[in-house]
Design a protein around this motif. Sequence first.
Motif, short mmCIF file in Angstrom:
data_model
loop_
_atom_site.label_atom_id
_atom_site.label_comp_id
_atom_site.label_asym_id
_atom_site.label_seq_id
_atom_site.Cartn_x
_atom_site.Cartn_y
_atom_site.Cartn_z
N ASN A 20 3.18 50.65 -72.45
CA ASN A 20 1.86 51.55 -71.93
C ASN A 20 1.31 50.73 -70.68
O ASN A 20 1.27 49.98 -70.15
CB ASN A 20 0.67 51.40 -73.36
CG ASN A 20 0.40 49.83 -73.37
OD1 ASN A 20 1.00 48.87 -72.73
ND2 ASN A 20 -0.30 49.74 -74.20
N GLU A 21 0.20 51.66 -70.37
CA GLU A 21 -0.59 51.25 -69.02
C GLU A 21 -1.25 49.87 -69.11
O GLU A 21 -1.43 49.31 -68.05
CB GLU A 21 -1.70 52.40 -68.88
CG GLU A 21 -1.27 53.77 -68.42
CD GLU A 21 -2.29 54.82 -67.97
OE1 GLU A 21 -3.36 54.35 -67.94
OE2 GLU A 21 -2.05 55.85 -67.64
N ALA A 22 -1.59 49.41 -70.27
CA ALA A 22 -2.21 48.29 -70.45
C ALA A 22 -1.33 47.11 -70.29
O ALA A 22 -1.70 45.82 -70.48
CB ALA A 22 -3.14 48.20 -71.62
N LYS A 23 0.02 47.38 -70.43
CA LYS A 23 1.14 46.42 -70.52
C LYS A 23 1.08 45.61 -71.60
O LYS A 23 1.40 44.32 -71.67
CB LYS A 23 0.99 45.76 -69.08
CG LYS A 23 1.42 46.63 -68.02
CD LYS A 23 1.57 45.87 -66.81
CE LYS A 23 1.90 46.50 -65.33
NZ LYS A 23 2.04 45.83 -64.22
N THR A 24 0.57 46.15 -72.81
CA THR A 24 0.46 45.39 -74.34
C THR A 24 1.28 45.80 -75.09
O THR A 24 1.52 45.24 -76.32
CB THR A 24 -1.27 45.34 -74.55
OG1 THR A 24 -1.30 46.73 -74.60
CG2 THR A 24 -2.03 45.00 -73.53
N GLU A 25 1.86 46.91 -74.81
CA GLU A 25 2.84 47.53 -76.26
C GLU A 25 4.02 48.13 -75.42
O GLU A 25 3.95 48.76 -74.31
CB GLU A 25 2.09 48.67 -76.97
CG GLU A 25 0.93 48.00 -77.81
CD GLU A 25 0.22 48.95 -78.79
OE1 GLU A 25 -0.33 49.80 -78.22
OE2 GLU A 25 0.70 49.02 -80.11
N VAL A 85 4.81 28.82 -82.41
CA VAL A 85 4.41 30.07 -82.41
C VAL A 85 2.90 30.12 -83.22
O VAL A 85 2.96 29.59 -84.28
CB VAL A 85 5.15 31.43 -83.01
CG1 VAL A 85 4.51 32.48 -83.17
CG2 VAL A 85 6.38 31.34 -82.18
N THR A 86 1.75 30.37 -82.54
CA THR A 86 0.43 30.02 -82.90
C THR A 86 -0.32 31.23 -83.02
O THR A 86 -1.33 31.38 -83.60
CB THR A 86 -0.34 29.07 -82.09
OG1 THR A 86 -0.70 29.58 -80.94
CG2 THR A 86 0.41 27.62 -82.34
N HIS A 87 0.39 32.51 -82.83
CA HIS A 87 -0.54 33.64 -82.65
C HIS A 87 0.56 34.78 -82.75
O HIS A 87 1.72 34.61 -82.87
CB HIS A 87 -1.29 34.11 -81.11
CG HIS A 87 -2.21 33.03 -80.74
ND1 HIS A 87 -1.96 31.93 -80.18
CD2 HIS A 87 -3.60 33.12 -81.16
CE1 HIS A 87 -3.11 31.28 -80.15
NE2 HIS A 87 -4.07 32.01 -80.61
N ASN A 88 -0.12 36.12 -83.18
CA ASN A 88 0.66 37.02 -83.57
C ASN A 88 1.56 37.47 -82.55
O ASN A 88 0.96 37.33 -81.14
CB ASN A 88 -0.14 38.36 -84.12
CG ASN A 88 -0.74 38.14 -85.56
OD1 ASN A 88 -0.36 37.36 -86.18
ND2 ASN A 88 -1.66 38.85 -85.74
N VAL A 89 2.67 38.01 -82.34
CA VAL A 89 3.63 38.50 -81.45
C VAL A 89 4.06 39.87 -81.65
O VAL A 89 4.13 40.52 -82.60
CB VAL A 89 5.09 37.56 -81.78
CG1 VAL A 89 5.90 38.20 -80.45
CG2 VAL A 89 4.75 36.19 -81.63
N PRO A 90 3.69 40.63 -80.34
CA PRO A 90 3.79 42.10 -80.35
C PRO A 90 5.15 42.63 -80.76
O PRO A 90 6.16 41.69 -80.41
CB PRO A 90 3.22 42.59 -79.11
CG PRO A 90 2.51 41.52 -78.63
CD PRO A 90 3.09 40.16 -79.21
N ALA A 91 5.59 43.56 -80.88
CA ALA A 91 6.94 44.22 -81.29
C ALA A 91 7.50 44.09 -79.64
O ALA A 91 6.80 44.33 -78.72
CB ALA A 91 6.82 45.65 -81.91
N PHE A 92 8.64 43.75 -79.84
CA PHE A 92 9.58 43.59 -78.66
C PHE A 92 9.18 42.62 -77.61
O PHE A 92 9.93 42.55 -76.60
CB PHE A 92 9.61 44.99 -77.88
CG PHE A 92 10.19 46.03 -78.87
CD1 PHE A 92 11.52 46.33 -78.88
CD2 PHE A 92 9.51 47.12 -79.16
CE1 PHE A 92 12.16 47.15 -79.76
CE2 PHE A 92 9.85 48.12 -79.93
CZ PHE A 92 11.21 48.27 -80.10
N ALA A 93 8.16 42.03 -77.93
CA ALA A 93 7.81 40.79 -77.14
C ALA A 93 8.88 39.54 -76.91
O ALA A 93 9.58 39.34 -77.86
CB ALA A 93 6.44 40.33 -77.28
#
Length: 201
Positions: free
Chosen positions: A188-193, A140-148
């Motif tokens: 969400n619509e952007a499929k990011t959260e 893991v080299t980047h932040n990870v969103p919630a529930f990802a």
Amino acid sequence: MIDQPDYYAHPTAVLDDGCRVGAGCRIWHFTHISAGAVLGEACSLGQNVFVADGVTLGRNVKVQNNVSLYAGVQCADDVFLGPSVVFTNVKNPRSAVPRRGESHYLPTVLERGVTVGANSTIVCGLRLGRYAFVGAGSVVTHNVPAFALVYGNPARQHGWMSAHGHQLYFDQSGFARCPESFQGYELNEAKTEVWAEDYSD
């Protein structure tokens, strides 16, 4: 009469004076808890675990065998760390260049409910959002969103996971339901959260 601790530590475990261990913790063979470490209630630490000064674990954190938690690691409640998970705390280590102490250590934050699979590596300075799920053997080299759901080397996102640990499949309206808890999730619509229905910390 000598007061008995309200946690269990195997006779081979080393708990340095000054460490704080919550009630109901279980600490197994050859594990070392440093003086400045803080463990919340009901944590379980497997065999050959190292917890450095400045590490904090919330309630009900499960750390499997052969994990080293270095200064800067912060785990919220209900985090799961699989066997041989690796954490770092310096971005640019060199044997010939001293880089020790808080000014050099980057914090790594695991929010509530995060799972990190066996043999994964978490590069320092990152935040893993609540209930994120890291597949075994990932880097893991980047932040990870919630529930990802992330996995691979380097780890990339491959979907979303429920708080109960099931992959979520969203319909055309962006809604999914956990097959175990039946809790609803909205993308969400952007499929990011993702937002969880009736979620509370």
